[in-house]
Design an enzyme around this catalytic site. Structure first.
Site, PDB file in Angstrom:
ATOM      1  N   CYS A 110       0.821  -1.213   0.000  1.00  0.00           N
ATOM      2  CA  CYS A 110       0.000   0.000   0.000  1.00  0.00           C
ATOM      3  C   CYS A 110       0.855   1.263   0.000  1.00  0.00           C
ATOM      4  O   CYS A 110       0.343   2.360  -0.197  1.00  0.00           O
ATOM      5  CB  CYS A 110      -0.939  -0.008   1.204  1.00  0.00           C
ATOM      6  N   HIS A 149      -2.616   6.874   4.541  1.00  0.00           N
ATOM      7  CA  HIS A 149      -3.183   5.736   3.817  1.00  0.00           C
ATOM      8  C   HIS A 149      -4.450   5.289   4.544  1.00  0.00           C
ATOM      9  O   HIS A 149      -4.441   5.077   5.752  1.00  0.00           O
ATOM     10  CB  HIS A 149      -2.150   4.600   3.767  1.00  0.00           C
ATOM     11  N   ASN A 181     -10.173   0.223   2.120  1.00  0.00           N
ATOM     12  CA  ASN A 181      -8.732   0.309   1.836  1.00  0.00           C
ATOM     13  C   ASN A 181      -8.518   0.009   0.351  1.00  0.00           C
ATOM     14  O   ASN A 181      -8.659  -1.135  -0.068  1.00  0.00           O
ATOM     15  CB  ASN A 181      -7.998  -0.704   2.723  1.00  0.00           C
TER      16      ASN A 181
HETATM   17  N1  COA Z   1     -16.432  -9.425  11.757  1.00  0.00           N
HETATM   18  C1  COA Z   1     -16.580  -9.890  12.994  1.00  0.00           C
HETATM   19  N2  COA Z   1     -15.562 -10.398  13.719  1.00  0.00           N
HETATM   20  C2  COA Z   1     -14.352 -10.409  13.144  1.00  0.00           C
HETATM   21  C3  COA Z   1     -14.128  -9.935  11.845  1.00  0.00           C
HETATM   22  C4  COA Z   1     -15.227  -9.427  11.137  1.00  0.00           C
HETATM   23  N3  COA Z   1     -15.106  -8.934   9.895  1.00  0.00           N
HETATM   24  N4  COA Z   1     -12.813 -10.083  11.547  1.00  0.00           N
HETATM   25  C5  COA Z   1     -12.234 -10.624  12.626  1.00  0.00           C
HETATM   26  N5  COA Z   1     -13.159 -10.834  13.580  1.00  0.00           N
HETATM   27  C6  COA Z   1     -12.974 -11.413  14.911  1.00  0.00           C
HETATM   28  C7  COA Z   1     -11.763 -12.294  14.985  1.00  0.00           C
HETATM   29  O1  COA Z   1     -12.052 -13.573  14.474  1.00  0.00           O
HETATM   30  C8  COA Z   1     -11.492 -12.290  16.471  1.00  0.00           C
HETATM   31  O2  COA Z   1     -12.365 -13.201  17.083  1.00  0.00           O
HETATM   32  P1  COA Z   1     -11.843 -14.157  18.257  1.00  0.00           P
HETATM   33  O3  COA Z   1     -11.438 -13.199  19.340  1.00  0.00           O
HETATM   34  O4  COA Z   1     -13.045 -14.964  18.529  1.00  0.00           O
HETATM   35  O5  COA Z   1     -10.691 -14.909  17.673  1.00  0.00           O
HETATM   36  C9  COA Z   1     -11.910 -10.879  16.918  1.00  0.00           C
HETATM   37  O6  COA Z   1     -12.750 -10.376  15.856  1.00  0.00           O
HETATM   38  C10 COA Z   1     -10.749  -9.956  17.146  1.00  0.00           C
HETATM   39  O7  COA Z   1      -9.862 -10.093  16.063  1.00  0.00           O
HETATM   40  P2  COA Z   1      -8.629  -9.164  15.897  1.00  0.00           P
HETATM   41  O8  COA Z   1      -7.913  -9.519  14.627  1.00  0.00           O
HETATM   42  O9  COA Z   1      -7.839  -9.136  17.167  1.00  0.00           O
HETATM   43  O10 COA Z   1      -9.374  -7.760  15.742  1.00  0.00           O
HETATM   44  P3  COA Z   1      -8.747  -6.337  15.607  1.00  0.00           P
HETATM   45  O11 COA Z   1      -9.309  -5.428  16.613  1.00  0.00           O
HETATM   46  O12 COA Z   1      -7.243  -6.389  15.453  1.00  0.00           O
HETATM   47  O13 COA Z   1      -9.350  -5.853  14.199  1.00  0.00           O
HETATM   48  C11 COA Z   1      -8.580  -5.651  11.945  1.00  0.00           C
HETATM   49  C12 COA Z   1      -9.076  -6.584  13.046  1.00  0.00           C
HETATM   50  C13 COA Z   1      -8.239  -6.458  10.717  1.00  0.00           C
HETATM   51  C14 COA Z   1      -9.704  -4.666  11.633  1.00  0.00           C
HETATM   52  C15 COA Z   1      -7.356  -4.875  12.474  1.00  0.00           C
HETATM   53  O14 COA Z   1      -6.429  -5.796  13.021  1.00  0.00           O
HETATM   54  C16 COA Z   1      -6.676  -4.088  11.394  1.00  0.00           C
HETATM   55  O15 COA Z   1      -7.239  -3.189  10.829  1.00  0.00           O
HETATM   56  N6  COA Z   1      -5.405  -4.405  11.151  1.00  0.00           N
HETATM   57  C17 COA Z   1      -4.633  -3.706  10.149  1.00  0.00           C
HETATM   58  C18 COA Z   1      -4.983  -4.236   8.824  1.00  0.00           C
HETATM   59  C19 COA Z   1      -4.497  -3.356   7.734  1.00  0.00           C
HETATM   60  O16 COA Z   1      -4.492  -2.166   7.855  1.00  0.00           O
HETATM   61  N7  COA Z   1      -4.134  -3.982   6.651  1.00  0.00           N
HETATM   62  C20 COA Z   1      -3.740  -3.324   5.472  1.00  0.00           C
HETATM   63  C21 COA Z   1      -2.406  -2.759   5.606  1.00  0.00           C
HETATM   64  S1  COA Z   1      -2.056  -1.841   4.180  1.00  0.00           S
END
Ligand code: COA
Length: 332
Positions: free
Chosen positions: A118, A259, A289
């Site tokens: 990205c 971003h 994104n």
């Molecule tokens: N809907 C509902 N629950 C979801 C979900 C969704 N779309 N995606 C994940 N979960 C669940 C997970 O399975 C997890 O459940 P569990 O506790 O039973 O295992 C729980 O939510 C927490 O997951 P976690 O990954 O710790 O959540 P988070 O607060 O970190 O949020 C993201 C997840 C992906 C939104 C966050 O980590 C994020 O934005 N990361 C950066 C990603 C990014 O920017 N990528 C591109 C880079 S260019």
């Protein structure tokens, strides 16, 4: 960190294009176990635009490019170089940039893609500005374009809620009377974390087989929480140091273009840097994104609504697969 020296380089015009089709959080909650509330709370995303069948990265790139060329008053024949920032090329080769060069009939232009997660948008703008500053090129079209939707596993709620398709573009050229200029750029990478965001299948490491397809290696895979932690740890101090090395404090920057990956990441970074929220550009709610396209779309929308005042400073920053990250500062 490097200052742009030589010929001052300015932003001549910008444009964007997003596919018509919209996928809402409620639509997604019918595909995977998720909810509008979860997606909004954790990411700030409400909708994303998704390419129609047959709409390729080169298609959206061409549309954004034409809008930017129009805005800049530049004919395709006047371009010296076309750079496309993308992580979702139509094909591994040829790149998207040569296809767009052909579609535009930009007969005097070279063309190449930049693929660095990205952060590709920041990398490509820096390369374009550096090329013009050195005298190598005069007019450069830089496009950020993504059609990620075919590369997403629509049964994986960890990734499918995050991404959207779209393109944005800018035309850069030597500064003319009264125009602004790029000040500095800082391009970084921490390749020890290359496993955090990947699309491993179908190329050299895992050539396509029935097994790689069964194991879904041809889709984007992401360790979301690791990315979240990496970015929160890395980006605020990076931005503070980068601003400082460029001769500014974070308060000196008038408009922050982060971003658009996650609203929580953006707001937390802004808070840690003491940036007032009204200086932070946010459009993630509408587009999700869009990876390498995100900064270009944000800038194009911004410039459609606002006129830059002389001396205003814009900082563009991104992070992504690699893990790469970086920033570039422009003074109007
Ligand atoms: N809907 C509902 N629950 C979801 C979900 C969704 N779309 N995606 C994940 N979960 C669940 C997970 O399975 C997890 O459940 P569990 O506790 O039973 O295992 C729980 O939510 C927490 O997951 P976690 O990954 O710790 O959540 P988070 O607060 O970190 O949020 C993201 C997840 C992906 C939104 C966050 O980590 C994020 O934005 N990361 C950066 C990603 C990014 O920017 N990528 C591109 C880079 S260019």
């Amino acid at each position: 960190m490097a200052f742009f020296r030589g010929i001052p380089v300015s932003l001549w015009g910008s444009g964007m294009y997003v596919p018509e089709k919209v996928l809402t959080n409620d639509d997604l909650s019918r595909l995977v176990e998720t909810s509008d509330e979860w997606i909004r709370d954790r990411t700030g995303i409400q909708r994303r635009h998704i390419a129609a069948e047959g709409e390729l990265t080169s298609t959206v790139a061409e549309k954004a490019a034409r809008a930017a060329l129009d805005d800049a008053g530049v004919d395709p024949s006047e371009l010296d170089m076309i750079i496309v920032a993308t992580n979702s090329p139509d094909t591994l080769f040829p790149g998207v940039a040569p296809k767009v060069q052909g579609l535009l009939g930009a007969l005097n232009a070279g063309a190449f893609d930049v693929q660095s997660g990205c952060t590709s948008g920041v990398y490509s703008m820096a390369v374009a500005a550096g090329g013009i500053a050195s005298g190598m090129w005069k007019r450069v079209l830089v496009i950020g374009a993504e059609v990620l939707s075919p590369l997403i596993d629509w049964t994986d709620r960890n990734t499918c809620v995050l991404f959207g398709d779209g393109a944005g573009a800018v035309v850069l050229g030597p500064s003319r009377e009264g125009e602004g200029k790029f000040i500095s750029a800082e391009l970084r990478s921490d390749g020890t974390k290359h496993e955090q965001i990947t699309l491993p299948g179908g190329v050299v490491q895992y050539p396509a087989t029935a097994e790689t397809v069964k194991n879904k290696l041809h889709y984007v895979a992401m360790k979301g929480n690791d990315v979240f932690k990496f970015v929160n740890r890395t980006i605020p101090p990076f931005l503070r140091d980068y601003c400082g090395a460029s001769g500014f404090s974070p308060e000196d920057i008038d408009w922050w273009f982060f971003h658009q990956a996650n609203q929580r990441i953006i707001e937390r970074s802004a808070e840690r840097l003491g940036i007032s929220p009204d200086k932070v550009i946010l459009n993630i709610a509408e587009y999700g994104n869009t990876s390498a396209a995100s900064l270009f779309i944000a800038l194009s929308e911004f410039l459609r609504e606002k006129r830059l005042r002389k001396g205003e400073k814009l900082l563009f920053t991104a992070f992504g697969a690699g893990m790469t990250y970086g920033g570039i500062i422009y003074e109007a």
